[in-house]
Design an enzyme around this catalytic site. Structure first.
Site, mmCIF file in Angstrom:
data_model
loop_
_atom_site.group_PDB
_atom_site.id
_atom_site.type_symbol
_atom_site.label_atom_id
_atom_site.label_comp_id
_atom_site.label_asym_id
_atom_site.label_seq_id
_atom_site.Cartn_x
_atom_site.Cartn_y
_atom_site.Cartn_z
ATOM 1 N N ASP A 99 27.500 46.869 41.575
ATOM 2 C CA ASP A 99 28.690 47.090 40.346
ATOM 3 C C ASP A 99 28.042 48.616 39.963
ATOM 4 O O ASP A 99 26.987 49.057 40.722
ATOM 5 C CB ASP A 99 27.942 45.866 39.571
ATOM 6 C CG ASP A 99 28.551 46.036 38.025
ATOM 7 O OD1 ASP A 99 29.576 45.970 38.261
ATOM 8 O OD2 ASP A 99 27.592 45.876 37.030
ATOM 9 N N ASP B 43 28.803 49.663 36.219
ATOM 10 C CA ASP B 43 28.593 49.410 34.343
ATOM 11 C C ASP B 43 27.434 48.862 34.593
ATOM 12 O O ASP B 43 27.542 47.357 34.625
ATOM 13 C CB ASP B 43 28.994 49.433 33.946
ATOM 14 C CG ASP B 43 29.933 50.367 33.560
ATOM 15 O OD1 ASP B 43 30.486 51.594 33.874
ATOM 16 O OD2 ASP B 43 32.151 50.302 34.153
HETATM 17 C C1 XBP Z 1 31.630 47.275 32.933
HETATM 18 C C2 XBP Z 1 33.451 47.002 32.082
HETATM 19 C C3 XBP Z 1 33.632 47.984 31.868
HETATM 20 C C4 XBP Z 1 33.184 49.104 31.007
HETATM 21 C C5 XBP Z 1 34.354 50.753 30.882
HETATM 22 O O1 XBP Z 1 31.753 45.805 33.263
HETATM 23 O O2 XBP Z 1 33.192 45.912 31.550
HETATM 24 O O3 XBP Z 1 35.668 47.675 31.651
HETATM 25 O O4 XBP Z 1 32.911 48.826 29.658
HETATM 26 O O5 XBP Z 1 35.510 50.884 31.759
HETATM 27 P P1 XBP Z 1 31.369 45.462 34.892
HETATM 28 P P2 XBP Z 1 36.901 50.768 31.216
HETATM 29 O O6 XBP Z 1 29.822 46.166 34.579
HETATM 30 O O7 XBP Z 1 30.920 43.625 35.409
HETATM 31 O O8 XBP Z 1 31.893 45.968 35.876
HETATM 32 O O9 XBP Z 1 36.673 51.274 29.889
HETATM 33 O O10 XBP Z 1 37.251 52.167 32.577
HETATM 34 O O11 XBP Z 1 37.275 50.218 31.573
HETATM 35 MG MG MG Z 2 28.043 45.609 35.053
#
Ligand code: XBP
Ligand code: MG
Length: 264
Positions: free
Chosen positions: A11, A13
């Site tokens: 993953d 973020d």
């Molecule tokens: C992470 C997210 C992402 C970021 C923003 O979820 O929800 O949407 O916050 O990215 P995970 P975008 O780590 O579970 O993948 O604004 O480009 O969508």
């Molecule tokens: Mg995440």
């Protein structure tokens, strides 16, 4: 099974870096200012909004919360798309300025997996440009090439907690889920990985430290750990402190399989 894991599915973020606080949230707030909106998300509010994965989906949820009529009026989707595009530009700028750092142990484990010839891939809800920018800024220009498959953003219609992005990546890797390991920080990410049948390591981030997980991962830790600071949490359900290496993961996998009666 041949040697496990055959692939690490990362993953982005919260897992590779604390991108939400260091990157996404300030970029959202600046995009609101740039668009002449009086919206502002503080960290508490953002923590609640994060249960909706995907920036566009998060914006829509917020707008519906404060002004449902406007949020569903003609042109609303275009406004969200415009705001989100601006936010992506600002996020990529911040990352390029070195304002988002990898979490401890991430670079070490990526290099260990590379040295061991283990396939690596990305499975994330975030926009592809954000992934490329982060990998280049933190690991170097060529780092995107270290990942055989990058599954990101809108390539699947249903974002996490749906398992779609993991299935999409596994399909392209041509590997069974059981041969791989997903590395996630959040309950939504954990739900996606578990529903795809993946063994899972959870490395909780600042925003996900207190979340209840939807199932039992191989490990539920507060990080990957490094020489300077060990990680802590549960490994195979037992209290554990240490540095997450491939050997640690293999031992946990073997123990988990033995406890499950030799299956999995
Ligand atoms: C992470 C997210 C992402 C970021 C923003 O979820 O929800 O949407 O916050 O990215 P995970 P975008 O780590 O579970 O993948 O604004 O480009 O969508
Ligand atoms: Mg995440």
């Amino acid at each position: 099974m041949t040697s496990w894991p055959r692939a690490l599915l990362w993953d982005v973020d919260g897992t590779l870096a604390e991108t939400e606080g260091q990157g996404h949230l300030p970029a959202f707030n600046q995009a609101f200012i740039d668009d002449g909106l009086d919206w502002h998300w503080d960290t508490t509010l953002y923590g609640r909004l994060l249960t909706t994965t995907g920036g566009k989906e998060r914006l829509q949820r917020w707008w519906r919360q404060i002004d449902p009529q406007a949020a569903d009026a003609p042109g609303a989707a275009e406004r969200i798309a415009r705001l989100h595009a601006r936010k992506t530009t600002l996020y990529v700028q911040r990352v390029g300025q070195g304002r988002v750092a990898l979490r401890p142990g991430v670079e070490r484990l990526i290099h260990e997996a590379r040295a061991a010839g283990i396939t690596q891939a990305i499975a994330t809800t975030t926009t592809p440009d954000n992934v490329t920018a982060l990998l280049r800024a933190t690991l170097g220009e060529g780092a995107t090439g270290w990942f055989s498959v990058i599954g990101a953003g809108d390539v699947v219609p249903n974002k996490k907690p749906a398992p779609d992005i993991y299935r999409w990546v596994l399909d392209r890797l041509g590997l069974p889920a059981a041969d791989c390991l997903a590395i996630e920080d959040s309950a939504a990410g954990a739900a996606a990985a578990l529903a795809a049948g993946l063994p899972l390591l959870v490395t909780r981030s600042l925003y996900t430290a207190g979340e209840a997980l939807p199932g039992t991962p191989l490990a539920d830790l507060d990080g990957l750990g490094d020489d300077s600071a060990a990680a802590g949490g549960l490994l195979c359900g037992q209290p554990w402190r240490g540095v997450v290496t491939l050997d640690v993961l293999r031992q946990a996998r073997a123990q988990g399989s033995a406890e499950a009666g030799g299956h999995g």
